[in-house]
Structure formats: C-alpha cells, structure tokens
Motif scaffolding. Structure first.
Motif, PDB file in Angstrom:
ATOM      1  N   GLN A 181      -5.371  -7.145   0.993  1.00  0.00           N
ATOM      2  CA  GLN A 181      -5.704  -5.737   0.727  1.00  0.00           C
ATOM      3  C   GLN A 181      -5.739  -4.921   2.016  1.00  0.00           C
ATOM      4  O   GLN A 181      -5.217  -3.810   2.067  1.00  0.00           O
ATOM      5  CB  GLN A 181      -7.065  -5.624   0.031  1.00  0.00           C
ATOM      6  CG  GLN A 181      -7.023  -5.829  -1.456  1.00  0.00           C
ATOM      7  CD  GLN A 181      -6.266  -4.737  -2.189  1.00  0.00           C
ATOM      8  OE1 GLN A 181      -5.202  -4.995  -2.736  1.00  0.00           O
ATOM      9  NE2 GLN A 181      -6.794  -3.545  -2.224  1.00  0.00           N
ATOM     10  N   GLN A 207      -2.026  -4.627   3.359  1.00  0.00           N
ATOM     11  CA  GLN A 207      -1.122  -3.858   2.499  1.00  0.00           C
ATOM     12  C   GLN A 207      -1.614  -2.457   2.193  1.00  0.00           C
ATOM     13  O   GLN A 207      -0.836  -1.505   2.225  1.00  0.00           O
ATOM     14  CB  GLN A 207      -0.892  -4.608   1.189  1.00  0.00           C
ATOM     15  CG  GLN A 207      -0.170  -5.918   1.370  1.00  0.00           C
ATOM     16  CD  GLN A 207      -0.155  -6.729   0.093  1.00  0.00           C
ATOM     17  OE1 GLN A 207       0.081  -6.195  -0.975  1.00  0.00           O
ATOM     18  NE2 GLN A 207      -0.410  -8.025   0.207  1.00  0.00           N
ATOM     19  N   VAL A 208      -2.887  -2.310   1.866  1.00  0.00           N
ATOM     20  CA  VAL A 208      -3.397  -1.027   1.387  1.00  0.00           C
ATOM     21  C   VAL A 208      -3.966  -0.175   2.520  1.00  0.00           C
ATOM     22  O   VAL A 208      -3.669   1.012   2.622  1.00  0.00           O
ATOM     23  CB  VAL A 208      -4.454  -1.236   0.278  1.00  0.00           C
ATOM     24  CG1 VAL A 208      -5.045   0.072  -0.186  1.00  0.00           C
ATOM     25  CG2 VAL A 208      -3.841  -1.992  -0.896  1.00  0.00           C
ATOM     26  N   LYS A 253      -1.210  -0.599   5.659  1.00  0.00           N
ATOM     27  CA  LYS A 253       0.127  -0.303   5.138  1.00  0.00           C
ATOM     28  C   LYS A 253       1.249  -0.915   5.989  1.00  0.00           C
ATOM     29  O   LYS A 253       2.258  -0.284   6.276  1.00  0.00           O
ATOM     30  CB  LYS A 253       0.327   1.207   4.993  1.00  0.00           C
ATOM     31  CG  LYS A 253      -0.650   1.833   4.022  1.00  0.00           C
ATOM     32  CD  LYS A 253      -0.371   3.291   3.805  1.00  0.00           C
ATOM     33  CE  LYS A 253      -1.399   3.983   2.965  1.00  0.00           C
ATOM     34  NZ  LYS A 253      -1.772   3.455   1.727  1.00  0.00           N
ATOM     35  N   THR A 280      -3.919  -4.396 -10.841  1.00  0.00           N
ATOM     36  CA  THR A 280      -2.518  -4.398 -10.404  1.00  0.00           C
ATOM     37  C   THR A 280      -1.789  -5.532 -11.118  1.00  0.00           C
ATOM     38  O   THR A 280      -1.576  -6.600 -10.538  1.00  0.00           O
ATOM     39  CB  THR A 280      -2.401  -4.570  -8.876  1.00  0.00           C
ATOM     40  OG1 THR A 280      -3.151  -5.737  -8.494  1.00  0.00           O
ATOM     41  CG2 THR A 280      -2.913  -3.365  -8.114  1.00  0.00           C
TER      42      THR A 280
END
Length: 170
Positions: free
Chosen positions: A31, A34-35, A38, A77
């Motif tokens: 997380q 990726q989130v 980024k 998700t």
C-alpha cells in the motif's frame, strides 16, 4: 519424508506466527509503495518471500495467496484477488529457490530472480504470472530485502524456523 510429515515439520508454531506478520508486511509495504509513494513497483511480496525462505514453499504460497485475498477485501479492490494465484506461485518459487541455497549469499539471491527471466515463458504464461516475470526489478528488490532481513536476524532466531538451513550455514 512424506507430504504429511513435511507439512507437520514446516507448519510449526513459529511459522504460524510468522504468516500473519508476513501478510501484514505484504499489505502495508504494498500500500505504501503503490498508493502513497506511487512507485512503478509493488514490493508486496516481501513477506511471502520471507515465509517461503524460512518455512518452505507451501507456507510461502499460502502467505502470498491469503495476502492478496485479504488486500482485496480490506481495501475493496477486487482486482487484487486474481493476483492471489501469482502470489501463490511467488511463495512456491521462494521456497524452492531457498532450498537450493538462494538466500545464503547475495549472488545466489540475484540468480534466483534472474532464472525466472530466462525461463522462456510464452506470452500466455507471461501474462498468467505477470507479477513475477514482467516485474523483475520488483522481485529483485523483494528478494534482496528478504536477504537483508535474514542477514539481520540472529542465527538463534532463524534456527527456530523449519527451513533455517535454507538461509544459514549449519
């Protein structure tokens, strides 16, 4: 050793404690990378590789698959759920490579990842295991992080895991 005996040997109390910790590692680092950051990599299989190396292919596979399924549920998700298959394969591969000394030194750790790039997978196979084949940088970093983690752990702690011989000289 029979399959049942191998399961009993690999799924010790310390393995059963490590699996949920590794699932959290996968989800939290994944997380963040990726989130939050980024980045174009995932790093969501560090826990899976760690369990595969210390407790064997099946424990690693279960860790990877369950991580993706929990991730899909917690963060709503559903697109993460099919990658449970990829994560399962990553766990198996980590366990198999660990049994072949992949985590005893950094060179073998890199060779273990590079091997998968050279397997000659066709397009369908590459798409099926996309998370491993087409993301070699991600997996190389994940394997190296696990190598560093194992190197930082005391030999006494590592020796308690059922596949400790995979990562330390006995």
């Amino acid at each position: 050793m029979t399959f049942t005996e191998r399961i009993q040997k690999d799924f010790t109390t310390i393995t059963l404690v490590l699996i949920p910790v590794a699932i959290v590692i996968n989800i939290v680092i994944g997380q963040i990378v990726q989130v939050v950051l980024k980045l174009p990599i995932y790093l969501d299989s560090i826990g899976t590789v760690l369990v595969g190396a210390l407790a064997g292919p099946l424990a690693g596979a279960i860790t990877g698959a369950v991580s993706n399924l929990i991730w899909a549920i917690i963060f709503s998700t559903p697109q993460a759920a099919p990658y449970a298959i990829t994560a399962f394969v990553i766990g198996i591969c980590a366990g198999v490579f660990a049994s072949r000394r992949a985590f005893k030194n950094i060179a073998w750790t890199i060779v273990a990842v590079a091997y998968f790039q050279a397997t000659g997978a066709n397009i369908l196979q590459a798409a099926t295991i996309q998370g491993f084949i087409s993301d070699p940088l991600d997996k190389t970093i994940s394997y190296l992080v696990v190598w560093l983690i194992v190197r930082g752990m005391s030999k006494r702690l590592v020796s308690q895991f059922p596949r400790s011989e995979n990562v330390i000289e006995q």
